[in-house]
Design an enzyme around this catalytic site. Structure first.
Site, PDB file in Angstrom:
ATOM      1  N   ARG A  58      19.889  28.903  35.131  1.00 61.07           N
ATOM      2  CA  ARG A  58      18.468  28.381  35.160  1.00 61.07           C
ATOM      3  C   ARG A  58      18.108  28.396  33.561  1.00 61.07           C
ATOM      4  O   ARG A  58      18.940  27.675  32.706  1.00 61.07           O
ATOM      5  CB  ARG A  58      17.576  29.137  35.901  1.00 61.07           C
ATOM      6  N   GLY A 114      16.370  30.047  45.963  1.00 63.82           N
ATOM      7  CA  GLY A 114      17.476  29.710  46.212  1.00 63.82           C
ATOM      8  C   GLY A 114      18.252  30.966  46.688  1.00 63.82           C
ATOM      9  O   GLY A 114      18.168  32.067  46.444  1.00 63.82           O
TER      10      GLY A 114
END
Lengths: 329, 329, 329, 329
Positions: free
Chosen positions: C179, C19
């Site tokens: 996350r 990411g």
């Protein structure tokens, strides 16, 4: 015959000249995309009229202008050109146009840029001007690309200044840009809720515009004051000194400076630049020339360069009346 | 006995003094909320030590500090106090503490503020200092409240400046704050990718730090240059003049000024201020006094005021080495 | 002999993987400039490990990385690579390294990226990892590039949300990224002055963390509530439904989403990325390999990859204790 | 006689109703200051029409509205009122007006707010409406307070989104507000340089507006796409699913949500709100009633409420034509 000329438009040039303004890139992008949309090629001319004299060019397609709509400054660079004021310079520029086969030029800038365009048009080159200056001082149009971004940059800075002025209960004098006109200072003064605003158009009335306003604010219970000064009305340092002399405050001075000329353009500047760029191509594609694109009565319009350059622009009197009521309270 | 003293803490005061810094409100809020959480009352003292002398106070509860965590400046106002440097002033302040029944004072500010706290402590008042200054020049702590916001304000302004400097292919000289130290200039210089940085700690090496860096940048193909100058290293106008004289560039000067002291605090300043405020109350609640709260090795810690005031702080040498490698390219 | 190896470092590669995070460009720039400073060449590898497999490369010099320090995203693009998990993929990557004569690779990303680097190192390629993720969930380092920018983006959005929630006296539930960890939510919750914060590490205590906090806020006289939920703690919509069911409020839900991953990096992310990139080159230039660069006790440090990947990271307990005192008031 | 009535205006009320919009505070401030300037007293009515029913009021003077020009939301709170739709509710509101001696009411909001004002006027209370809604969907005016701020908030978020979408070479679908109209989506789509824009007014042509535009962008060499969807044109999730089904991309969805309704107002919203607030007081002071203030052909104007409520507003066709040329490239 206009139809014939229309078909003749195969390739145009675009340049930015004079002081830069946020949104110039959005205008360049729009010219390129609007041209590509009509099957017209575009050549970018770098460093203003100098680039046309020196053949300082770059081919532009839809990819070249990707991701510039949100960027300040101008990817084409900008400059003022002494050489272009001479006949020799102009002839060189015309030669470049002929060499490259340019059917027209979109020139983005201020009055100086438009006078350049007018000079070029005398040699038979089609030209369209787009108003780009944070000063908003181009007479033929209500709006110039860059003004809204500069105003928002100024108010963000002044909002920050107010935090510290309020904590210390001080007087702040802030100088904003605007060249010889007070458009930016008036607008910014309204938007920050200034205690007082000094513009070139009213600088004779220092005592009523500044001293009395601060005095009233104090009488109304305020202990800090925000004074906005247009650069055309004199130096913020001089204003601070007069305030110090006349009413014994100890003002802090901030000159916002070139910060106001940069930054990612606001939504309004991007949209205005995009609409104006589109119109510029539309004009050239239609075989027209010698036009300045602008905003009038809320709509995009265009006007003859000669006429545009002969106009004058004063402050918005309705805004000024509102300012009078809002300040000094 | 420490337990006894602990129970004695019923009411504390909080004040901000010296130059304001973004995050001071977050610190005030944290002191109030941490105190309320422990059942301790809080009195806000306005306008720094002057407020303690004059009894310029306001009761604070959890509601009074709602929605200030995101506000620049200080709701308690701030000032420098001449009177508090005199014994008479200090005695008046002590009287106010006694009248109000204040078991301790949290003073947010810089070294001058801490010296004030130390003076007060001599009269038996418990004191804790929190470091709040955008200059980051307090020796005992790696971090001062306000530094991160000031740095971000400076880089946002300089990013805007770069837009216009790049469009015009110019040299820009920007003066940032920092009092006698180069912490802010070094950090900002790294963050904006400056061509060169001048700090008080290195100002003797003007030619290597500035002239050679610009020269290298030109040799590497760059046509605009961003020079960051700490206010402690001299005026940006003087630096610009030297550049003009020595290498014939025509720099534009911007003095960022008090804008750097305002604005909504960044996440880091809000969190740091909140953590420090909490610790200050913890210290007072534990019956301790004469402490400065700071950050050391990444953790909140506290240190004796005397020791704190005797320390010195230089530039971060690792950051400086990195800057050397990054500039002039 | 270490000297010999040192001399051997002529050319290195740099890539971003996994990411993206704001500051990755600043890290790439720093690697390039630090390498150029030492006379080392740099090859940019595009689209993460895939680029090494496919030879998707671009030569980088000091000019290539001009004006990217302030840009979000990554000019090298990023991707996750299934093929690189296979032995075949890794061998192709090694072949590319050999073809290009790369003496080392700097890989910017998260744990997945580091596992890739470790795999590559088994084939004798020197590797250094830089932590880049807004989640701040890499165990070996106190700080990951991108975290500060994401936190500031989140607080700016939540400050805006509060305006409208306050006007309408409503409850707002905002989901932030992170996350499986609550680092971002905890930090943002502290910074916005949240009424309540739900993180994966505490989600079992919904009633005490959320319901009681809102209740206390109401009892303290507040009429709007800001609840921050980490994505790892469950959907903001579910949280809103539980609030609706249990205490009959009608919350508005906002999922901040990928906005948090973009934007011009903050001063802190630019400086951290620059310092880490410099250290990465220093490590490779010294002939070392298999290191992750990080921040520990306020300083840049580096650690063995194997060791780094075996570590665990919990929430900062001091910050959590502060949050407990600040919420529900 | 009009002179007589003029003299009768001693005290007016001001309220905000319906959805809030940035700039409402600037409008409230302007009403108060313009009234004070004319020697008229002002009463703030809280929580919209409900406040008039329940006597939920606060006296406002120049000090009460200090430092709100830069604040989002509304210090007067806002709400929708069921009770005010009943005759009983309206009569209670009229009683409050009589009790307080209110000679007129300035109501800031959208069409629902204006219908409320019209109802009140039937009982002989003078009313003026100011258009405040980020949707810009009030027919009688070219501009509504809040639109510019919402547009700028949206483009700042989308600029950030683009960073990460570009790094990952993805398709992004972003839903912006606008109720049943596409004004905001069209404006924002132009400003961010969207690949495609879906508005309620064109949602039937999904394939030409969305699919073909993305396809063209891909053929022109782009590898990421920004699709802007107006909430009135359907859910961004549905749009993403159709894109997934028809052209096998895997779009990421972002719903910007209430963030668009908050934040410090832009310069334009502050100035517009200030000018409109001033005009509202001018109208009441002149003894007029039943007017909506708006912008037409670039100027502040006012129009009869009945007429205003009977008008319809479509998308700006010139802007739409420009968008057609700019998208899919």
């Amino acid at each position: 015959m206009s139809e014939t000329k229309k078909n003749a438009v195969k390739r145009i040039g675009v340049l930015t000249s004079g002081g830069d303004a946020p949104g110039m890139n959005a205008a360049v992008r729009s010219v390129v995309r609007a041209a590509v949309y009509r099957g017209i090629e575009v050549v970018g001319i770098r460093r203003g009229w100098n680039g046309l004299i020196n053949g300082d060019i770059v081919r532009l397609d839809e990819r070249s202008v990707a991701h510039i709509i949100d960027r300040g400054g101008t990817i084409l660079y900008t400059a003022r050109s002494e050489e272009f004021r001479t006949e020799e310079g102009q002839k060189k520029a015309v030669s470049t146009c002929k060499l490259l086969g340019l059917d027209g030029i979109v020139a983005i800038g201020g009055d100086g840029t438009f006078r350049g365009a007018l000079a070029l048009s005398k040699y038979g080159i089609s030209v369209v001007g787009l108003p780009g200056t944070i000063d908003n001082d181009i007479a033929c149009t209500d709006y110039c690309i860059g003004f809204d971004t500069a105003a928002n940059t100024a108010i963000e800075c002044i909002d920050k200044l107010r935090d510290t002025m309020q904590s210390h209960e001080r007087c702040s004098v802030v100088e904003v840009m605007g060249r010889n006109a007070g458009h930016l200072a008036l607008y910014v003064g309204l938007a920050v809720g200034a205690t007082a605003v000094l513009v070139p158009e009213s600088k004779e009335s220092f005592d009523t515009e500044i001293i009395e306003k601060i005095r009233n604010a104090r009488l109304n219970g305020f202990t800090h004051y925000m004074v906005v000064v247009a650069e055309g009305a004199g130096s913020a340092f001089d204003v601070a000194n007069r305030i110090r002399d006349e009413i014994a405050l100890d003002p802090r001075v901030t000159v916002l400076g070139h910060v106001q000329r940069g930054g990612s353009p606001t939504a309004r500047d991007r949209v205005m630049a995009t609409r104006m760029g589109y119109r510029a191509v539309e004009i050239l594609a239609a075989g027209s020339t010698n036009r300045i694109v602008g905003v009038h009565q809320g709509k995009i319009f265009d006007i003859d360069i000669d006429e545009a350059l002969s106009m004058n622009k004063g402050l918005d009197m309705e805004e000024w009346a509102v300012l009078e009521a809002m300040t000094g309270l």
